[in-house]
Design a protein around this motif. Structure first.
Motif, PDB file in Angstrom:
ATOM      1  N   ILE A 224       5.919   4.251  -1.644  1.00  0.00           N
ATOM      2  CA  ILE A 224       6.426   3.197  -0.759  1.00  0.00           C
ATOM      3  C   ILE A 224       7.788   3.632  -0.235  1.00  0.00           C
ATOM      4  O   ILE A 224       8.618   4.139  -0.997  1.00  0.00           O
ATOM      5  CB  ILE A 224       6.542   1.856  -1.510  1.00  0.00           C
ATOM      6  CG1 ILE A 224       5.167   1.373  -1.962  1.00  0.00           C
ATOM      7  CG2 ILE A 224       7.226   0.797  -0.640  1.00  0.00           C
ATOM      8  CD1 ILE A 224       5.220   0.218  -2.940  1.00  0.00           C
ATOM      9  N   ARG A 225       8.023   3.445   1.055  1.00  0.00           N
ATOM     10  CA  ARG A 225       9.284   3.833   1.660  1.00  0.00           C
ATOM     11  C   ARG A 225      10.251   2.656   1.673  1.00  0.00           C
ATOM     12  O   ARG A 225       9.853   1.527   1.935  1.00  0.00           O
ATOM     13  CB  ARG A 225       9.056   4.365   3.082  1.00  0.00           C
ATOM     14  CG  ARG A 225       8.226   5.638   3.096  1.00  0.00           C
ATOM     15  CD  ARG A 225       7.906   6.108   4.491  1.00  0.00           C
ATOM     16  NE  ARG A 225       7.014   5.182   5.190  1.00  0.00           N
ATOM     17  CZ  ARG A 225       7.367   4.408   6.198  1.00  0.00           C
ATOM     18  NH1 ARG A 225       8.623   4.407   6.649  1.00  0.00           N
ATOM     19  NH2 ARG A 225       6.491   3.623   6.777  1.00  0.00           N
ATOM     20  N   VAL A 226      11.513   2.922   1.375  1.00  0.00           N
ATOM     21  CA  VAL A 226      12.535   1.873   1.293  1.00  0.00           C
ATOM     22  C   VAL A 226      13.687   2.234   2.214  1.00  0.00           C
ATOM     23  O   VAL A 226      14.256   3.330   2.107  1.00  0.00           O
ATOM     24  CB  VAL A 226      13.058   1.705  -0.148  1.00  0.00           C
ATOM     25  CG1 VAL A 226      14.019   0.509  -0.231  1.00  0.00           C
ATOM     26  CG2 VAL A 226      11.915   1.533  -1.143  1.00  0.00           C
ATOM     27  N   ASN A 227      14.040   1.337   3.127  1.00  0.00           N
ATOM     28  CA  ASN A 227      15.129   1.583   4.061  1.00  0.00           C
ATOM     29  C   ASN A 227      15.953   0.325   4.271  1.00  0.00           C
ATOM     30  O   ASN A 227      15.494  -0.798   4.004  1.00  0.00           O
ATOM     31  CB  ASN A 227      14.576   2.083   5.404  1.00  0.00           C
ATOM     32  CG  ASN A 227      13.964   3.460   5.311  1.00  0.00           C
ATOM     33  OD1 ASN A 227      14.649   4.441   5.031  1.00  0.00           O
ATOM     34  ND2 ASN A 227      12.652   3.548   5.532  1.00  0.00           N
ATOM     35  N   LEU A 228      17.178   0.529   4.762  1.00  0.00           N
ATOM     36  CA  LEU A 228      18.135  -0.555   4.980  1.00  0.00           C
ATOM     37  C   LEU A 228      18.600  -0.530   6.428  1.00  0.00           C
ATOM     38  O   LEU A 228      18.973   0.517   6.952  1.00  0.00           O
ATOM     39  CB  LEU A 228      19.336  -0.377   4.041  1.00  0.00           C
ATOM     40  CG  LEU A 228      20.548  -1.286   4.258  1.00  0.00           C
ATOM     41  CD1 LEU A 228      20.210  -2.736   3.938  1.00  0.00           C
ATOM     42  CD2 LEU A 228      21.724  -0.798   3.396  1.00  0.00           C
TER      43      LEU A 228
ATOM     44  N   ARG B 161       0.830  -1.202   0.000  1.00  0.00           N
ATOM     45  CA  ARG B 161       0.000   0.000   0.000  1.00  0.00           C
ATOM     46  C   ARG B 161       0.869   1.258   0.000  1.00  0.00           C
ATOM     47  O   ARG B 161       1.981   1.251   0.519  1.00  0.00           O
ATOM     48  CB  ARG B 161      -0.917   0.011   1.221  1.00  0.00           C
ATOM     49  CG  ARG B 161      -2.013  -1.056   1.186  1.00  0.00           C
ATOM     50  CD  ARG B 161      -2.989  -0.843   2.332  1.00  0.00           C
ATOM     51  NE  ARG B 161      -4.079  -1.816   2.285  1.00  0.00           N
ATOM     52  CZ  ARG B 161      -4.103  -2.958   2.961  1.00  0.00           C
ATOM     53  NH1 ARG B 161      -3.084  -3.275   3.743  1.00  0.00           N
ATOM     54  NH2 ARG B 161      -5.134  -3.783   2.868  1.00  0.00           N
ATOM     55  N   PRO B 162       0.380   2.361  -0.575  1.00  0.00           N
ATOM     56  CA  PRO B 162       1.131   3.619  -0.547  1.00  0.00           C
ATOM     57  C   PRO B 162       1.514   3.993   0.881  1.00  0.00           C
ATOM     58  O   PRO B 162       0.721   3.827   1.811  1.00  0.00           O
ATOM     59  CB  PRO B 162       0.141   4.627  -1.143  1.00  0.00           C
ATOM     60  CG  PRO B 162      -0.743   3.804  -2.020  1.00  0.00           C
ATOM     61  CD  PRO B 162      -0.895   2.477  -1.322  1.00  0.00           C
ATOM     62  N   ALA B 163       2.737   4.492   1.041  1.00  0.00           N
ATOM     63  CA  ALA B 163       3.315   4.853   2.334  1.00  0.00           C
ATOM     64  C   ALA B 163       3.666   3.634   3.170  1.00  0.00           C
ATOM     65  O   ALA B 163       4.036   3.763   4.336  1.00  0.00           O
ATOM     66  CB  ALA B 163       2.432   5.802   3.124  1.00  0.00           C
ATOM     67  N   GLY B 164       3.547   2.446   2.581  1.00  0.00           N
ATOM     68  CA  GLY B 164       4.040   1.253   3.258  1.00  0.00           C
ATOM     69  C   GLY B 164       5.554   1.193   3.207  1.00  0.00           C
ATOM     70  O   GLY B 164       6.225   2.111   2.716  1.00  0.00           O
ATOM     71  N   THR B 165       6.096   0.091   3.708  1.00  0.00           N
ATOM     72  CA  THR B 165       7.536   0.004   3.914  1.00  0.00           C
ATOM     73  C   THR B 165       8.126  -1.224   3.257  1.00  0.00           C
ATOM     74  O   THR B 165       7.583  -2.323   3.363  1.00  0.00           O
ATOM     75  CB  THR B 165       7.866  -0.086   5.418  1.00  0.00           C
ATOM     76  OG1 THR B 165       7.072   0.844   6.132  1.00  0.00           O
ATOM     77  CG2 THR B 165       9.338   0.168   5.671  1.00  0.00           C
ATOM     78  N   LEU B 166       9.278  -1.030   2.624  1.00  0.00           N
ATOM     79  CA  LEU B 166      10.115  -2.123   2.137  1.00  0.00           C
ATOM     80  C   LEU B 166      11.442  -2.014   2.887  1.00  0.00           C
ATOM     81  O   LEU B 166      12.141  -1.009   2.787  1.00  0.00           O
ATOM     82  CB  LEU B 166      10.325  -2.001   0.631  1.00  0.00           C
ATOM     83  CG  LEU B 166      11.154  -3.064  -0.081  1.00  0.00           C
ATOM     84  CD1 LEU B 166      10.626  -4.455   0.196  1.00  0.00           C
ATOM     85  CD2 LEU B 166      11.168  -2.785  -1.580  1.00  0.00           C
ATOM     86  N   LEU B 167      11.776  -3.045   3.668  1.00  0.00           N
ATOM     87  CA  LEU B 167      12.954  -3.026   4.515  1.00  0.00           C
ATOM     88  C   LEU B 167      13.919  -4.146   4.123  1.00  0.00           C
ATOM     89  O   LEU B 167      13.496  -5.289   3.935  1.00  0.00           O
ATOM     90  CB  LEU B 167      12.569  -3.233   5.984  1.00  0.00           C
ATOM     91  CG  LEU B 167      11.988  -2.055   6.748  1.00  0.00           C
ATOM     92  CD1 LEU B 167      11.480  -2.532   8.104  1.00  0.00           C
ATOM     93  CD2 LEU B 167      13.024  -0.977   6.931  1.00  0.00           C
TER      94      LEU B 167
ATOM     95  N   THR C  70       6.508   2.244  11.164  1.00  0.00           N
ATOM     96  CA  THR C  70       5.514   3.187  11.673  1.00  0.00           C
ATOM     97  C   THR C  70       5.906   4.648  11.501  1.00  0.00           C
ATOM     98  O   THR C  70       5.051   5.532  11.578  1.00  0.00           O
ATOM     99  CB  THR C  70       5.241   2.918  13.165  1.00  0.00           C
ATOM    100  OG1 THR C  70       6.461   3.036  13.907  1.00  0.00           O
ATOM    101  CG2 THR C  70       4.676   1.518  13.366  1.00  0.00           C
ATOM    102  N   ASN C  71       7.184   4.918  11.265  1.00  0.00           N
ATOM    103  CA  ASN C  71       7.635   6.302  11.076  1.00  0.00           C
ATOM    104  C   ASN C  71       7.590   6.634   9.589  1.00  0.00           C
ATOM    105  O   ASN C  71       8.487   6.286   8.822  1.00  0.00           O
ATOM    106  CB  ASN C  71       9.053   6.470  11.622  1.00  0.00           C
ATOM    107  CG  ASN C  71       9.494   7.929  11.629  1.00  0.00           C
ATOM    108  OD1 ASN C  71       9.037   8.744  10.827  1.00  0.00           O
ATOM    109  ND2 ASN C  71      10.407   8.263  12.527  1.00  0.00           N
ATOM    110  N   THR C  72       6.559   7.324   9.178  1.00  0.00           N
ATOM    111  CA  THR C  72       6.321   7.552   7.755  1.00  0.00           C
ATOM    112  C   THR C  72       7.168   8.678   7.166  1.00  0.00           C
ATOM    113  O   THR C  72       7.025   9.014   5.993  1.00  0.00           O
ATOM    114  CB  THR C  72       4.837   7.855   7.503  1.00  0.00           C
ATOM    115  OG1 THR C  72       4.454   9.017   8.257  1.00  0.00           O
ATOM    116  CG2 THR C  72       3.966   6.682   7.909  1.00  0.00           C
ATOM    117  N   ALA C  73       8.077   9.249   7.956  1.00  0.00           N
ATOM    118  CA  ALA C  73       8.941  10.321   7.461  1.00  0.00           C
ATOM    119  C   ALA C  73      10.277   9.807   6.941  1.00  0.00           C
ATOM    120  O   ALA C  73      11.071  10.588   6.418  1.00  0.00           O
ATOM    121  CB  ALA C  73       9.196  11.345   8.567  1.00  0.00           C
ATOM    122  N   VAL C  74      10.547   8.499   7.071  1.00  0.00           N
ATOM    123  CA  VAL C  74      11.882   7.977   6.787  1.00  0.00           C
ATOM    124  C   VAL C  74      11.880   7.119   5.524  1.00  0.00           C
ATOM    125  O   VAL C  74      11.128   6.142   5.421  1.00  0.00           O
ATOM    126  CB  VAL C  74      12.410   7.134   7.970  1.00  0.00           C
ATOM    127  CG1 VAL C  74      13.845   6.683   7.691  1.00  0.00           C
ATOM    128  CG2 VAL C  74      12.346   7.916   9.269  1.00  0.00           C
TER     129      VAL C  74
END
Length: 252
Positions: A178-182, A134-140, A232-236
């Motif tokens: 979608i947010r992507v972080n490592l 979903r939009p604003a979801g996370t891929l880690l 849960t932090n949608t700014a990152v």
């Protein structure tokens, strides 16, 4: 303002309520611990892993949907995403430990498997999951810090270690919103670490306890805490987070 601050811990207890978290490599270690924490925060869980017995036990524990397969079988991975019945909110990709070898013992087949697991798998997941999150979801993604310090036998791992943060930044732009972080982890006391080190595991634990600034060994729960925070932090997005208890400060 004070009332809002005081209420926030209560809110965080169920801040994933109604959401779905998928963990690829979720039958043990970091993946399973993240699934446990996300479940405790209210999320529904989907787990995949290669070992069907461990996966079955994890699925029973968390009431999770499960699928047993090797995620580096990219055809099977694509079929898995095609068959997902509903959208998901967050996706964590774990993987095996890094491949270290001096040039004289360097094995190309082992290196190719590591490229599949640590570089191509995240790319394939990003491509196949882009329409499922979903939009604003996370891929880690889970990476490491071990290849940052130049050392004999680290050439291949150093290349992969450097590649993942750059890939994460580019994917964060390509699959937005979608947010992507490592998460770049140092030594984490998991069953995988124990199997890799064998009889040397207790010595390694004691060494870290006496040298790390935090005075203890990093465990899967430490990684799970930052993983769920990033969900849960949608700014990152596009960021790499080191979590190693200060290992790079004393060993690098």
């Amino acid at each position: 303002m004070a009332a809002s601050i005081n209420a926030s811990p209560v809110h965080r207890e169920r801040d994933l309520l109604g959401q779905t978290v998928l963990v690829i490599g979720g039958s043990s270690g970091i993946g399973l611990e993240t699934a446990r924490l996300a479940h405790a925060r209210g999320a529904g869980i989907i787990l995949t892993a290669r070992n069907p017995d461990r996966l079955h036990r994890a699925g029973l524990e968390l009431g999770a949907s499960i699928a047993a397969f090797d995620a580096t079988d990219f055809g099977r991975l694509e079929r898995f995403f095609d068959a997902l019945p509903t959208p998901i909110d967050h996706l964590l990709v774990t993987g095996p430990g890094p491949y270290y070898a001096p040039l004289a013992q360097f094995d190309l087949d082992s290196a190719r498997r590591d490229i599949d697991a640590h570089l191509l798998l995240p790319l394939r997941v990003a491509r196949d999951a882009a329409t499922k999150i979903r939009p604003a979801g996370t891929l880690l993604f889970i990476g490491g810090t071990g290849g940052r310090r130049p050392a004999a036998g680290h050439a291949f791992t150093a290349a992969l270690t450097a590649a993942l943060p750059a890939m994460t930044k580019s994917l964060a732009l390509e699959v937005a919103p979608i947010r992507v972080n490592l998460i770049a982890a140092g030594f984490v006391d998991t069953p995988l670490s124990a199997s890799l080190l064998g009889d040397q595991i207790d010595e390694r634990r004691e060494q870290l306890r006496t040298t790390l600034p935090i005075g203890r060994v990093v465990g899967p729960a430490d990684i799970a805490a930052i993983a769920v925070h990033l969900m849960t932090n949608t700014a990152v997005t596009g960021a790499t987070f080191d979590i190693d208890g200060g290992q790079q400060l004393v060993e690098g």
